[in-house]
Design an enzyme around this catalytic site. Structure first.
Site, PDB file in Angstrom:
ATOM      1  N   GLY A  18       0.818  -1.217   0.000  1.00 38.36           N
ATOM      2  CA  GLY A  18       0.000   0.000   0.000  1.00 38.36           C
ATOM      3  C   GLY A  18       0.842   1.253   0.000  1.00 38.36           C
ATOM      4  O   GLY A  18       0.524   2.242   0.685  1.00 38.36           O
ATOM      5  N   SER A  20       1.375   3.284  -2.519  1.00 33.68           N
ATOM      6  CA  SER A  20       1.071   4.246  -3.584  1.00 33.68           C
ATOM      7  C   SER A  20       0.424   5.518  -3.042  1.00 33.68           C
ATOM      8  O   SER A  20       0.226   6.474  -3.785  1.00 33.68           O
ATOM      9  CB  SER A  20       0.159   3.603  -4.634  1.00 33.68           C
ATOM     10  OG  SER A  20      -1.082   3.265  -4.049  1.00 33.68           O
ATOM     11  N   SER A  21       0.046   5.509  -1.759  1.00 30.70           N
ATOM     12  CA  SER A  21      -0.524   6.736  -1.186  1.00 30.70           C
ATOM     13  C   SER A  21      -0.483   6.686   0.338  1.00 30.70           C
ATOM     14  O   SER A  21      -0.042   5.690   0.922  1.00 30.70           O
ATOM     15  CB  SER A  21      -1.966   6.945  -1.674  1.00 30.70           C
ATOM     16  OG  SER A  21      -2.873   6.278  -0.843  1.00 30.70           O
ATOM     17  N   GLY A  22      -0.938   7.767   0.951  1.00 34.07           N
ATOM     18  CA  GLY A  22      -1.117   7.821   2.398  1.00 34.07           C
ATOM     19  C   GLY A  22       0.092   7.420   3.217  1.00 34.07           C
ATOM     20  O   GLY A  22       1.224   7.777   2.916  1.00 34.07           O
ATOM     21  N   ASP A  62      -0.991  -6.850  -5.814  1.00 33.22           N
ATOM     22  CA  ASP A  62      -2.380  -6.804  -5.345  1.00 33.22           C
ATOM     23  C   ASP A  62      -2.477  -7.833  -4.222  1.00 33.22           C
ATOM     24  O   ASP A  62      -2.255  -9.021  -4.456  1.00 33.22           O
ATOM     25  CB  ASP A  62      -3.316  -7.162  -6.505  1.00 33.22           C
ATOM     26  CG  ASP A  62      -4.784  -7.119  -6.096  1.00 33.22           C
ATOM     27  OD1 ASP A  62      -5.073  -7.223  -4.878  1.00 33.22           O
ATOM     28  OD2 ASP A  62      -5.641  -6.987  -6.981  1.00 33.22           O
ATOM     29  N   SER A 140      -3.024  -1.630  11.987  1.00 29.47           N
ATOM     30  CA  SER A 140      -4.393  -1.887  12.412  1.00 29.47           C
ATOM     31  C   SER A 140      -5.146  -0.561  12.369  1.00 29.47           C
ATOM     32  O   SER A 140      -5.046   0.192  11.390  1.00 29.47           O
ATOM     33  CB  SER A 140      -4.353  -2.502  13.811  1.00 29.47           C
ATOM     34  OG  SER A 140      -5.633  -2.647  14.349  1.00 29.47           O
ATOM     35  N   TYR A 154     -15.247  -3.292   8.452  1.00 26.90           N
ATOM     36  CA  TYR A 154     -13.903  -2.718   8.610  1.00 26.90           C
ATOM     37  C   TYR A 154     -13.381  -3.054  10.008  1.00 26.90           C
ATOM     38  O   TYR A 154     -12.259  -3.527  10.174  1.00 26.90           O
ATOM     39  CB  TYR A 154     -13.932  -1.202   8.371  1.00 26.90           C
ATOM     40  CG  TYR A 154     -12.562  -0.569   8.501  1.00 26.90           C
ATOM     41  CD1 TYR A 154     -11.529  -0.933   7.638  1.00 26.90           C
ATOM     42  CD2 TYR A 154     -12.299   0.386   9.485  1.00 26.90           C
ATOM     43  CE1 TYR A 154     -10.260  -0.358   7.764  1.00 26.90           C
ATOM     44  CE2 TYR A 154     -11.045   0.962   9.605  1.00 26.90           C
ATOM     45  CZ  TYR A 154     -10.029   0.586   8.742  1.00 26.90           C
ATOM     46  OH  TYR A 154      -8.777   1.146   8.869  1.00 26.90           O
ATOM     47  N   SER A 155     -14.239  -2.832  11.022  1.00 24.91           N
ATOM     48  CA  SER A 155     -13.840  -3.173  12.389  1.00 24.91           C
ATOM     49  C   SER A 155     -13.519  -4.654  12.502  1.00 24.91           C
ATOM     50  O   SER A 155     -12.518  -5.036  13.112  1.00 24.91           O
ATOM     51  CB  SER A 155     -14.965  -2.850  13.372  1.00 24.91           C
ATOM     52  OG  SER A 155     -14.870  -1.525  13.784  1.00 24.91           O
ATOM     53  N   ALA A 156     -14.373  -5.487  11.890  1.00 23.20           N
ATOM     54  CA  ALA A 156     -14.129  -6.940  11.965  1.00 23.20           C
ATOM     55  C   ALA A 156     -12.752  -7.262  11.389  1.00 23.20           C
ATOM     56  O   ALA A 156     -11.999  -8.058  11.958  1.00 23.20           O
ATOM     57  CB  ALA A 156     -15.214  -7.689  11.201  1.00 23.20           C
ATOM     58  N   SER A 157     -12.400  -6.597  10.282  1.00 19.84           N
ATOM     59  CA  SER A 157     -11.106  -6.892   9.657  1.00 19.84           C
ATOM     60  C   SER A 157      -9.955  -6.438  10.558  1.00 19.84           C
ATOM     61  O   SER A 157      -8.952  -7.128  10.692  1.00 19.84           O
ATOM     62  CB  SER A 157     -11.015  -6.248   8.265  1.00 19.84           C
ATOM     63  OG  SER A 157     -10.823  -4.843   8.363  1.00 19.84           O
ATOM     64  N   LYS A 158     -10.100  -5.288  11.188  1.00 18.02           N
ATOM     65  CA  LYS A 158      -9.005  -4.793  12.025  1.00 18.02           C
ATOM     66  C   LYS A 158      -8.960  -5.524  13.378  1.00 18.02           C
ATOM     67  O   LYS A 158      -7.873  -5.718  13.928  1.00 18.02           O
ATOM     68  CB  LYS A 158      -9.105  -3.274  12.206  1.00 18.02           C
ATOM     69  CG  LYS A 158      -8.889  -2.485  10.899  1.00 18.02           C
ATOM     70  CD  LYS A 158      -7.513  -2.732  10.269  1.00 18.02           C
ATOM     71  CE  LYS A 158      -7.208  -1.785   9.113  1.00 18.02           C
ATOM     72  NZ  LYS A 158      -5.921  -2.077   8.453  1.00 18.02           N
TER      73      LYS A 158
HETATM   74  N1  NAP Z   1      -6.442   7.068   7.119  1.00 12.65           N
HETATM   75  C1  NAP Z   1      -6.887   6.741   8.288  1.00 12.65           C
HETATM   76  O1  NAP Z   1      -7.507   7.553   8.975  1.00 12.65           O
HETATM   77  C2  NAP Z   1      -6.613   5.362   8.845  1.00 12.65           C
HETATM   78  C3  NAP Z   1      -6.887   5.141  10.198  1.00 12.65           C
HETATM   79  C4  NAP Z   1      -6.621   3.905  10.749  1.00 12.65           C
HETATM   80  C5  NAP Z   1      -6.085   2.901   9.971  1.00 12.65           C
HETATM   81  N2  NAP Z   1      -5.841   3.110   8.645  1.00 12.65           N
HETATM   82  C6  NAP Z   1      -5.240   2.002   7.880  1.00 12.65           C
HETATM   83  O2  NAP Z   1      -3.975   2.418   7.421  1.00 12.65           O
HETATM   84  C7  NAP Z   1      -3.615   1.699   6.243  1.00 12.65           C
HETATM   85  C8  NAP Z   1      -3.164   2.683   5.164  1.00 12.65           C
HETATM   86  O3  NAP Z   1      -4.250   3.500   4.811  1.00 12.65           O
HETATM   87  P1  NAP Z   1      -4.130   5.014   4.314  1.00 12.65           P
HETATM   88  O4  NAP Z   1      -4.855   5.842   5.272  1.00 12.65           O
HETATM   89  O5  NAP Z   1      -2.741   5.362   3.981  1.00 12.65           O
HETATM   90  O6  NAP Z   1      -5.077   4.921   3.023  1.00 12.65           O
HETATM   91  P2  NAP Z   1      -4.836   5.128   1.463  1.00 12.65           P
HETATM   92  O7  NAP Z   1      -4.228   6.456   1.189  1.00 12.65           O
HETATM   93  O8  NAP Z   1      -6.157   4.817   0.845  1.00 12.65           O
HETATM   94  O9  NAP Z   1      -3.785   3.996   1.098  1.00 12.65           O
HETATM   95  C9  NAP Z   1      -4.129   2.646   1.056  1.00 12.65           C
HETATM   96  C10 NAP Z   1      -3.082   1.878   0.300  1.00 12.65           C
HETATM   97  O10 NAP Z   1      -3.491   0.502   0.244  1.00 12.65           O
HETATM   98  C11 NAP Z   1      -3.356   0.043  -1.074  1.00 12.65           C
HETATM   99  N3  NAP Z   1      -4.302  -1.018  -1.388  1.00 12.65           N
HETATM  100  C12 NAP Z   1      -5.649  -0.999  -1.310  1.00 12.65           C
HETATM  101  N4  NAP Z   1      -6.164  -2.155  -1.772  1.00 12.65           N
HETATM  102  C13 NAP Z   1      -5.098  -2.903  -2.146  1.00 12.65           C
HETATM  103  C14 NAP Z   1      -4.958  -4.196  -2.717  1.00 12.65           C
HETATM  104  N5  NAP Z   1      -6.011  -4.982  -2.999  1.00 12.65           N
HETATM  105  N6  NAP Z   1      -3.706  -4.663  -2.984  1.00 12.65           N
HETATM  106  C15 NAP Z   1      -2.629  -3.904  -2.708  1.00 12.65           C
HETATM  107  N7  NAP Z   1      -2.689  -2.674  -2.191  1.00 12.65           N
HETATM  108  C16 NAP Z   1      -3.928  -2.191  -1.924  1.00 12.65           C
HETATM  109  C17 NAP Z   1      -3.562   1.257  -1.956  1.00 12.65           C
HETATM  110  O11 NAP Z   1      -2.811   1.092  -3.159  1.00 12.65           O
HETATM  111  P3  NAP Z   1      -3.431   0.704  -4.591  1.00 12.65           P
HETATM  112  O12 NAP Z   1      -4.850   1.169  -4.606  1.00 12.65           O
HETATM  113  O13 NAP Z   1      -2.535   1.435  -5.536  1.00 12.65           O
HETATM  114  O14 NAP Z   1      -3.252  -0.767  -4.654  1.00 12.65           O
HETATM  115  C18 NAP Z   1      -2.914   2.364  -1.138  1.00 12.65           C
HETATM  116  O15 NAP Z   1      -1.535   2.466  -1.423  1.00 12.65           O
HETATM  117  C19 NAP Z   1      -4.848   0.895   5.885  1.00 12.65           C
HETATM  118  O16 NAP Z   1      -4.681  -0.435   6.361  1.00 12.65           O
HETATM  119  C20 NAP Z   1      -5.973   1.598   6.636  1.00 12.65           C
HETATM  120  O17 NAP Z   1      -7.062   0.760   6.884  1.00 12.65           O
HETATM  121  C21 NAP Z   1      -6.108   4.325   8.071  1.00 12.65           C
END
Ligand code: NAP
Length: 279
Positions: A18, A20-22, A62, A140, A154-158
């Site tokens: 993951g 590619s962003s965030g 993926d 998580s 989502y909660s279930a997964s985390k």
């Molecule tokens: N943002 C929040 O507030 C928050 C809070 C708590 C936890 N989280 C967790 O933190 C983690 C990172 O999230 P983020 O906030 O940085 O979100 P994000 O900007 O949406 O980034 C999510 C990343 O996951 C990748 N991804 C999604 N589906 C995928 C797949 N099937 N195969 C491979 N890569 C995949 C996306 O890349 P591609 O689409 O290019 O594959 C992207 O790089 C996640 O597990 C999220 O649940 C986020």
């Protein structure tokens, strides 16, 4: 001493999903700047040009595709002969009422957030065991500790990530491998936009429409308060450079207060407090 440390980190091989962003992208950037050899992976590799320029090795991966996971790990091992750190960060939030989200959608949520990361863990462990060291960092969420309405899957997964990590930690300690959980609160990324799509999709005449609009309003309000993803990147760095990492780290908007209140309040009081925020 500093040169020695940089040299040591320079030998460390990291795979981040993951990226590619965030927070994944931010973590890749930070680790590169600290001298790690970083394999940054995601599906949208076209979003990773800047990482490549900074020295990352880009992998198209993926997490729902067994072959793509397998060949990513194979490539790293054939190029480097080892893998020191796995950061399981890829994930997304499927929102919607449990009554309305199809089991097929729910299964996909679990594939991305739970089974994909677990498969990666299975593939990296033999290499980490062989070298008697390694770190597995699972991202998580505060949602791994609490249920929020219209966020059940989502909660279930985390929650699953939390339980798996707790078991795994006890299984692999004997091989010198650390398992770390990071529990972010609100973080600025693409996550919210992707998750909110689910709330706009509730069927016409849905019994949950009112609740969905309240939650949308609430999340729009708090979006601007979300923390920069570098907060989480710093925690990942801290956890993988520490000789004795903590079992859990948290960071990002409201993570501390939420986790604290969840621990000290009764379930009923916590529910009340949560629902008051969404009025
Ligand atoms: N943002 C929040 O507030 C928050 C809070 C708590 C936890 N989280 C967790 O933190 C983690 C990172 O999230 P983020 O906030 O940085 O979100 P994000 O900007 O949406 O980034 C999510 C990343 O996951 C990748 N991804 C999604 N589906 C995928 C797949 N099937 N195969 C491979 N890569 C995949 C996306 O890349 P591609 O689409 O290019 O594959 C992207 O790089 C996640 O597990 C999220 O649940 C986020």
């Amino acid at each position: 001493l500093h040169i020695l440390k940089v040299k040591k980190l320079g030998n460390k091989i990291v795979l981040i999903t993951g990226a590619s962003s965030g927070m994944g992208k931010e973590t890749a950037k930070l680790l590169l700047s600290k001298g790690f050899i970083v394999y940054a992976s995601a599906r949208r590799t076209e979003q990773m040009g800047s990482l490549e320029q900074s020295g990352a090795k880009i992998l198209k991966l993926d997490v729902t595709d067994q072959n793509s996971i397998g060949s990513a790990v194979e490539k790293i091992i054939s190029e480097q002969g080892k893998l020191d750190v796995l950061v399981n960060n890829a994930g997304f939030g499927l929102l919607g009422a449990i009554e309305e989200v199809s089991i097929e959608q729910a299964r996909y949520q679990m594939e991305v957030n739970v089974f994909g990361p677990s498969r990666l863990i299975q593939l990296v462990l033999p290499h980490m065991r062989a070298q008697q060291s390694g770190k597995i960092v699972n991202i998580s969420s505060t949602s791994g500790k609490m249920g929020v309405p219209l966020s059940g899957w989502y909660s279930a997964s985390k929650f699953a990530v939390e339980g798996l990590s707790d078991s795994l930690r006890l299984e692999v300690k004997q091989f010198g491998i650390d398992v770390v959980l990071i529990e972010p609160g609100g973080v600025r990324s693409e996550w919210g936009g992707i998750a909110r799509k689910g709330l706009h999709n509730s069927p016409e005449g849905s019994a949950y429409n009112r609740m969905a609009s309240k939650i949308l309003k609430f999340s729009d309000k708090s979006e601007s308060k979300n923390s920069d993803p570098s907060v989480i990147a710093d925690l990942v760095l801290q956890s993988i450079t520490s000789l004795k990492p903590k079992i859990r780290y948290h960071g990002g908007y409201m993570a501390g207060p939420i986790l604290f209140l969840k621990k000290v309040l009764s379930d009923r009081l916590f529910d009340k407090l949560l629902m008051m925020q969404m009025k």
